[in-house]
Design a protein around this motif. Structure first.
Motif, PDB file in Angstrom:
ATOM      1  N   MET A   1      48.724  31.627  44.379  1.00 33.88           N
ATOM      2  CA  MET A   1      47.964  32.875  44.402  1.00 33.88           C
ATOM      3  C   MET A   1      46.674  32.712  43.598  1.00 33.88           C
ATOM      4  N   LYS A   2      45.587  33.201  44.151  1.00 32.13           N
ATOM      5  CA  LYS A   2      44.300  33.103  43.477  1.00 32.13           C
ATOM      6  C   LYS A   2      44.250  34.014  42.250  1.00 32.13           C
ATOM      7  N   LYS A   3      43.772  33.470  41.133  1.00 32.45           N
ATOM      8  CA  LYS A   3      43.591  34.272  39.933  1.00 32.45           C
ATOM      9  C   LYS A   3      42.268  35.027  40.034  1.00 32.45           C
ATOM     10  N   VAL A   4      42.272  36.293  39.672  1.00 32.25           N
ATOM     11  CA  VAL A   4      41.081  37.117  39.843  1.00 32.25           C
ATOM     12  C   VAL A   4      40.678  37.765  38.523  1.00 32.25           C
ATOM     13  N   SER A   5      39.417  38.094  38.427  1.00 35.29           N
ATOM     14  CA  SER A   5      38.894  38.821  37.264  1.00 35.29           C
ATOM     15  C   SER A   5      38.916  40.319  37.549  1.00 35.29           C
ATOM     16  N   VAL A   6      38.897  41.112  36.477  1.00 34.35           N
ATOM     17  CA  VAL A   6      38.763  42.570  36.573  1.00 34.35           C
ATOM     18  C   VAL A   6      37.618  42.959  35.647  1.00 34.35           C
ATOM     19  N   GLU A   7      36.674  43.731  36.199  1.00 30.38           N
ATOM     20  CA  GLU A   7      35.508  44.077  35.385  1.00 30.38           C
ATOM     21  C   GLU A   7      35.188  45.563  35.493  1.00 30.38           C
ATOM     22  N   CYS A   8      35.026  46.196  34.339  1.00 29.79           N
ATOM     23  CA  CYS A   8      34.589  47.585  34.265  1.00 29.79           C
ATOM     24  C   CYS A   8      33.131  47.596  33.825  1.00 29.79           C
ATOM     25  N   GLN A   9      32.285  48.207  34.624  1.00 27.05           N
ATOM     26  CA  GLN A   9      30.854  48.255  34.318  1.00 27.05           C
ATOM     27  C   GLN A   9      30.408  49.696  34.140  1.00 27.05           C
ATOM     28  N   ASN A  10      30.108  50.045  32.886  1.00 30.55           N
ATOM     29  CA  ASN A  10      29.562  51.376  32.565  1.00 30.55           C
ATOM     30  C   ASN A  10      30.403  52.519  33.137  1.00 30.55           C
ATOM     31  N   LEU A  26      34.057  46.176  30.176  1.00 32.20           N
ATOM     32  CA  LEU A  26      35.079  45.171  29.879  1.00 32.20           C
ATOM     33  C   LEU A  26      35.124  44.145  30.993  1.00 32.20           C
ATOM     34  N   ARG A  27      35.429  42.913  30.633  1.00 33.24           N
ATOM     35  CA  ARG A  27      35.707  41.893  31.643  1.00 33.24           C
ATOM     36  C   ARG A  27      36.991  41.176  31.264  1.00 33.24           C
ATOM     37  N   ARG A  61      31.134  51.070  37.858  1.00 31.84           N
ATOM     38  CA  ARG A  61      31.737  50.268  38.926  1.00 31.84           C
ATOM     39  C   ARG A  61      32.985  49.561  38.402  1.00 31.84           C
ATOM     40  N   LEU A  62      33.983  49.423  39.296  1.00 34.73           N
ATOM     41  CA  LEU A  62      35.205  48.687  38.993  1.00 34.73           C
ATOM     42  C   LEU A  62      35.287  47.509  39.951  1.00 34.73           C
ATOM     43  N   LEU A  63      35.243  46.309  39.414  1.00 39.44           N
ATOM     44  CA  LEU A  63      35.222  45.101  40.234  1.00 39.44           C
ATOM     45  C   LEU A  63      36.502  44.295  40.043  1.00 39.44           C
ATOM     46  N   VAL A  64      37.077  43.838  41.144  1.00 40.14           N
ATOM     47  CA  VAL A  64      38.183  42.893  41.126  1.00 40.14           C
ATOM     48  C   VAL A  64      37.747  41.679  41.931  1.00 40.14           C
ATOM     49  N   ASP A  65      37.777  40.529  41.286  1.00 43.19           N
ATOM     50  CA  ASP A  65      37.298  39.299  41.911  1.00 43.19           C
ATOM     51  C   ASP A  65      35.854  39.440  42.398  1.00 43.19           C
ATOM     52  N   GLY A  66      35.066  40.211  41.658  1.00 41.75           N
ATOM     53  CA  GLY A  66      33.659  40.392  41.979  1.00 41.75           C
ATOM     54  C   GLY A  66      33.369  41.444  43.022  1.00 41.75           C
ATOM     55  N   ARG A  67      34.409  42.075  43.581  1.00 40.46           N
ATOM     56  CA  ARG A  67      34.224  43.086  44.636  1.00 40.46           C
ATOM     57  C   ARG A  67      34.455  44.475  44.070  1.00 40.46           C
ATOM     58  N   ASP A  68      33.542  45.377  44.344  1.00 39.28           N
ATOM     59  CA  ASP A  68      33.657  46.750  43.862  1.00 39.28           C
ATOM     60  C   ASP A  68      34.738  47.467  44.666  1.00 39.28           C
ATOM     61  N   ILE A  69      35.805  47.882  43.966  1.00 40.40           N
ATOM     62  CA  ILE A  69      36.919  48.563  44.641  1.00 40.40           C
ATOM     63  C   ILE A  69      36.961  50.051  44.283  1.00 40.40           C
ATOM     64  N   SER A  70      35.874  50.569  43.753  1.00 37.13           N
ATOM     65  CA  SER A  70      35.848  51.964  43.300  1.00 37.13           C
ATOM     66  C   SER A  70      36.294  52.950  44.373  1.00 37.13           C
ATOM     67  N   ALA A  71      35.933  52.689  45.615  1.00 35.72           N
ATOM     68  CA  ALA A  71      36.258  53.617  46.703  1.00 35.72           C
ATOM     69  C   ALA A  71      37.524  53.231  47.457  1.00 35.72           C
ATOM     70  N   ILE A 190      47.094  43.273  32.635  1.00 37.24           N
ATOM     71  CA  ILE A 190      46.525  44.216  31.663  1.00 37.24           C
ATOM     72  C   ILE A 190      47.668  45.066  31.129  1.00 37.24           C
ATOM     73  N   PHE A 191      47.811  45.048  29.825  1.00 39.18           N
ATOM     74  CA  PHE A 191      48.974  45.601  29.143  1.00 39.18           C
ATOM     75  C   PHE A 191      48.521  46.696  28.187  1.00 39.18           C
TER      76      PHE A 191
END
Length: 361
Positions: A1-10, A26-27, A61-71, A190-191
């Motif tokens: 399984m690919k490991k992904v990042s999670v990023e919160c932007q403003n 946060l990243r 914006r909320l990004l998972v693996d660089g993709r904005d999933i906000s919507a 994330i815990f």
């Protein structure tokens, strides 16, 4: 399984006029075990639910693996969440609870059977497949909830205080198992917890939140050794504080006037102007207590104190020592035969300059 990042932007979130999350940045790195730590009402669970898709931010914006999933709705995010209450179906067996998400996705029965068997083996519950939740211990129920989540192979695993319903000894065991499982799977995790010990013993990095604001982010040792403010210092461990006023500085030394103590010289750690108020902060275990002047080490800063009371805690004795107008905590390692200080004893309190942090008062 690919490991992904999670990023919160403003990210900002408000309920009416109440701002719950304030400009969160946060990243979380791919495969990282990341903890959100803070008191009740700090916004940590709100942020976790926002990442899951159960609530929606007003800005950012909320990004998972660089993709904005906000919507993207929650059921399409491929994010798994383990709740504090476990939320198991009481009328279903362990097997059916774990298989539920796969059945809802209408996967072939052969694949469901294979994946459920595999994940039950992974969490050590193969022999409990036919039992119902009320026939399991708290730790076993927690494993079922975890198995039900990871069986769907989520990109991100969210844990909302999953150990809070367990007794102390079981919490220690389960957090070790949880971390071991996360390392084997490599899922970005994330815990959320309000327990500093849980965060410090499991997290690669953690963020401390207060009133919807990220106060500091870093490795547990960084936040413990180098807190950015008094809130972090007191939330991540216990911190002694002597409030003082800057009287002068030169050659990397700052002179501080501490109420009831007098002037002490400390290593300069930050720009400080004359008359600025700073908190002279240090951890209880770094304090040295001595009764005999000849045993006082020169590298320490020595202050006169009076022992007010003590608690024998086995591995160490915790003393409350009055220094000037303030009371400090000193943790002294215990050895068989060591002399314990009685209330009223006059002692010298030794501060190691390298362990002192000057924080905004």
């Amino acid at each position: 399984m690919k490991k992904v990042s999670v990023e919160c932007q403003n990210i900002r979130l408000s309920y009416g006029a109440t701002e719950v999350l304030k400009d969160i940045n946060l990243r979380i790195e791919p495969g990282e075990f990341f903890a959100l730590l803070g008191p009740s009402g700090s916004g940590k669970s709100t942020l976790l639910r926002l990442i899951a898709g159960f609530n929606r931010h007003n800005a950012g914006r909320l990004l998972v693996d660089g993709r904005d999933i906000s919507a993207v709705p929650a059921h399409k995010r491929n994010i798994g969440m383990v709740f504090q209450s476990y939320a198991l179906w009481p009328h279903m067996t362990v097997w059916d609870n774990v298989a539920f998400g796969l059945v809802e996705r209408r996967l072939p029965s052969a694949e469901i059977k294979e994946r459920v068997a595999s994940v039950l083996a992974l969490v050590g519950l193969s022999d409990y497949a036919k039992r119902r939740p009320n026939e399991l211990s708290g730790g076993q129920q927690q494993r079922v909830a975890l198995a039900r989540t990871i069986v769907i192979e989520p990109q991100v695993l969210l844990l909302d205080e999953p150990l809070s319903n367990l007794d102390k000894n079981l919490r220690v065991q389960m957090r070790q198992e949880l971390l071991s499982l996360q390392r084997r799977l490599g899922i970005t995790t994330i815990f959320v917890t309000h327990d500093q010990e849980e965060a410090m013993t499991t997290a690669d990095r953690m963020a401390v939140l207060d009133q919807g604001v990220v106060q500091q982010v870093g490795r547990p040792s960084e936040l413990y050794d180098f807190p950015c403010n008094r809130f972090v210092a007191n939330f991540v461990g216990t911190m002694n504080v002597l409030e003082g006023q800057v009287r002068g500085q030169s050659d990397r030394i700052v002179a501080m006037e501490v109420a009831g103590v007098g002037e002490i010289a400390l290593p300069l750690q930050t720009n400080a102007a004359i008359n600025d108020r700073l908190a002279v902060s240090f951890r209880p275990h770094t304090v040295q207590l001595e009764e005999l002047p000849e045993r006082q080490t020169k590298r320490f800063i020595w202050l006169p104190g009076i022992v007010r009371h003590s608690e024998f805690l086995g591995e160490f004795t915790r003393y409350a020592v009055q220094v000037g107008q303030q009371t400090l905590t000193a943790d002294q390692a215990h050895f068989a035969g060591i002399t314990l200080y009685e209330p009223g004893a006059a002692v010298s309190v030794g501060l190691e300059p390298t362990q002192i942090r000057l924080l905004p008062a």
